[in-house]
Design an enzyme around this catalytic site. Structure first.
Site, PDB file in Angstrom:
ATOM      1  N   SER A  83       0.602  -1.114   0.330  1.00 57.03           N
ATOM      2  CA  SER A  83       0.198   0.090  -0.482  1.00 57.03           C
ATOM      3  C   SER A  83       0.824   1.408   0.077  1.00 57.03           C
ATOM      4  CB  SER A  83      -0.712  -0.278   1.526  1.00 57.03           C
ATOM      5  OG  SER A  83      -1.756   0.968   0.955  1.00 57.03           O
ATOM      6  N   GLU A 175      -3.378  14.092  12.554  1.00 55.43           N
ATOM      7  CA  GLU A 175      -4.058  14.676  11.899  1.00 55.43           C
ATOM      8  C   GLU A 175      -2.763  15.083  11.088  1.00 55.43           C
ATOM      9  OE1 GLU A 175      -3.111  14.525  15.134  1.00 55.43           O
ATOM     10  OE2 GLU A 175      -4.278  15.337  16.526  1.00 55.43           O
ATOM     11  N   HIS A 238      -7.407  -5.966   0.523  1.00 62.77           N
ATOM     12  CA  HIS A 238      -6.437  -4.900  -0.194  1.00 62.77           C
ATOM     13  C   HIS A 238      -5.361  -5.348   1.403  1.00 62.77           C
ATOM     14  CE1 HIS A 238      -4.010  -1.174  -0.144  1.00 62.77           C
ATOM     15  NE2 HIS A 238      -3.754  -1.081   1.122  1.00 62.77           N
TER      16      HIS A 238
END
Length: 257
Positions: A83, A175, A238
């Site tokens: 990924s 964040e 995945h």
């Protein structure tokens, strides 16, 4: 900045693993131990994940170069990436081919994807959790269940939750990851433009139930990695290496041995 790593095995050729978004090096422990009888294995915590340092921004060139600092041209590696880690591994291989003897790309292609919204939902739910210092991991699981109903995905995300005497905290830089999802889902085409294709062997492994490896992505993959060979693993999405670990491990062994 030095990335956190974990090593297994003390002889044989070197195999290095780069995990995906929300992952950490230890996700590959089972496969690392299986290879340690014949290989020296290095599990990397990618930037802003696990025990590795946080950064102020994210881009694949910087990520790739940080991993490259762990490698030695006198000891080229079999590089395995999944990924996000696969994109970093591809960029590393194109920029520093002398460091990579062979490359395995797991359920990813060198293209920009437009499906970051689901990951944003995960991050929002993780940041919204408010756990008391005395809460149990079962409490954490329950707090995330409505937002992430899939048991496997939720368990994977909760591996990033750590408890200290001060309370619970997330290891990833959530964040920043949320702010940079566009970059993470993208592909740094301009940064690799003009670089020669990688001449070494490449194995492109996809989950048959995943949408990340499609026939339409083959030209982009073959342009950068002309010696690529594709393997699709049935019954896997995945997270192919955790959904079909035994099949994946056999494919991995044949490639790196």
């Amino acid at each position: 900045m030095t990335l956190h790593t974990t090593s297994y095995g003390d002889s044989g050729s070197r195999v290095v693993f780069c995990h995906g978004l929300f992952g950490q090096g230890r996700n590959w422990t089972q496969h690392a131990r299986a290879l340690a009888d014949r290989h020296r294995v290095l599990l990397v915590d990618m930037p802003n994940h696990g025990r590795s340092p946080w950064t102020d921004s994210i881009d694949y060139v910087s990520m790739a170069d940080q991993v490259a600092e762990l490698l030695d041209p006198a000891d080229p590696v079999a590089l395995v990436g999944h990924s996000m880690g696969a994109k970093a591994a591809m960029v590393l291989t194109l920029r520093h081919p002398e460091l990579v003897e062979r490359l395995m790309v797991v359920d990813m292609a060198p293209v920009a994807y437009a499906n970051g919204s689901g990951f944003r939902g995960y991050i929002d739910a993780m940041l919204a959790m408010d756990l008391a210092p005395g809460a149990s991991r079962e409490d954490a699981d329950a707090a995330l269940r409505d937002a992430v109903p899939d048991d496997g995905v939720r368990a994977f995300l909760l591996q990033n939750l750590r408890r200290s005497p001060e309370g619970w905290s997330w290891q990833p830089n959530l964040e920043l990851l949320r702010d940079e999802l566009g970059t993470i889902s993208g592909w740094p085409a301009e940064a690799v433009a003009g670089l020669p294709p990688y001449a070494g062997p490449v194995l492109w492994v996809g989950g048959a139930d995943s949408g990340y490896v499609k026939d339409e992505y083959a030209p982009a993959m073959e342009a950068l990695f002309p010696r690529v060979r594709k393997v699709m693993i049935k019954g896997a999405g995945h997270w192919v290496h955790s959904e079909q670990p035994e099949v994946f491990r056999e494919v991995l062994r044949r490639f790196v041995d």
